[in-house]
Enzyme design. Sequence first.
Site, PDB file in Angstrom:
ATOM      1  N   ASP A  80       0.861  -1.178   0.000  1.00  0.00           N
ATOM      2  CA  ASP A  80       0.000   0.000   0.000  1.00  0.00           C
ATOM      3  C   ASP A  80       0.904   1.236   0.000  1.00  0.00           C
ATOM      4  OD1 ASP A  80      -3.040   0.784   0.499  1.00  0.00           O
ATOM      5  OD2 ASP A  80      -1.793   2.202   1.606  1.00  0.00           O
ATOM      6  N   THR A  81       0.510   2.257  -0.740  1.00  0.00           N
ATOM      7  CA  THR A  81       1.314   3.477  -0.859  1.00  0.00           C
ATOM      8  C   THR A  81       0.460   4.703  -0.564  1.00  0.00           C
ATOM      9  OG1 THR A  81       2.711   2.474  -2.573  1.00  0.00           O
ATOM     10  CG2 THR A  81       2.755   4.874  -2.406  1.00  0.00           C
TER      11      THR A  81
END
Length: 202
Positions: A80-81
């Site tokens: 996840d970013t």
Amino acid sequence: MNNPLDNLNRYDIVLASASPRRRELLGMLDIPFTIAPGIDVDESYPSDLTPERIPEYLALKKSAAYTSSLPAGTLCITADTIVLLGEEVLGKPTGEADARRMLHRLSGRTQRVVTGVAVAAIGERGATVRTESFSAVSEVEFSELTDEEIDYYVTRYTPLDKAGAYGIQEWIGAAAIRGIRGSFYNVMGLPLHRLYSLLRTF
């Protein structure tokens, strides 16, 4: 010639991500993998969680959701970013107007891009034998963006599936990013060196 990651040959490697950029990046490691069918994962997080910890928390949350349905012998990778402007979290824009708003906020400023990654090895009956996770931080400095530049980028590239409303590998990376401190690939969505180092231990 052997691949340094031949230690992974005992696993069926699965990337649990809909991101085409993560697929491209993982492919750079020259290991066979498949894409897990998409499932809905609740991406909420505790309100008292510090912003830099959010991506790793969500990567682990995604990992738990996927590993419960994957067979033994699978190695599952989730990520996840987010983009952080100070302590403000910039996720994916809700539309073109929101993308323009984000890029105006980023114009002339330095932000942090944080990617969390989780790697889980699955044993019998869906039990997780081993889970490792980490997060990586890169700093990205933007030059001042004109309204014309923002309109051109948003209209031409429609960056609605990207945290912070931009993709560093696209036009805006060449035209508007002064510099990066940290991993370029992390800004794209997968910190490859950290991931490679971790995978070598499995």
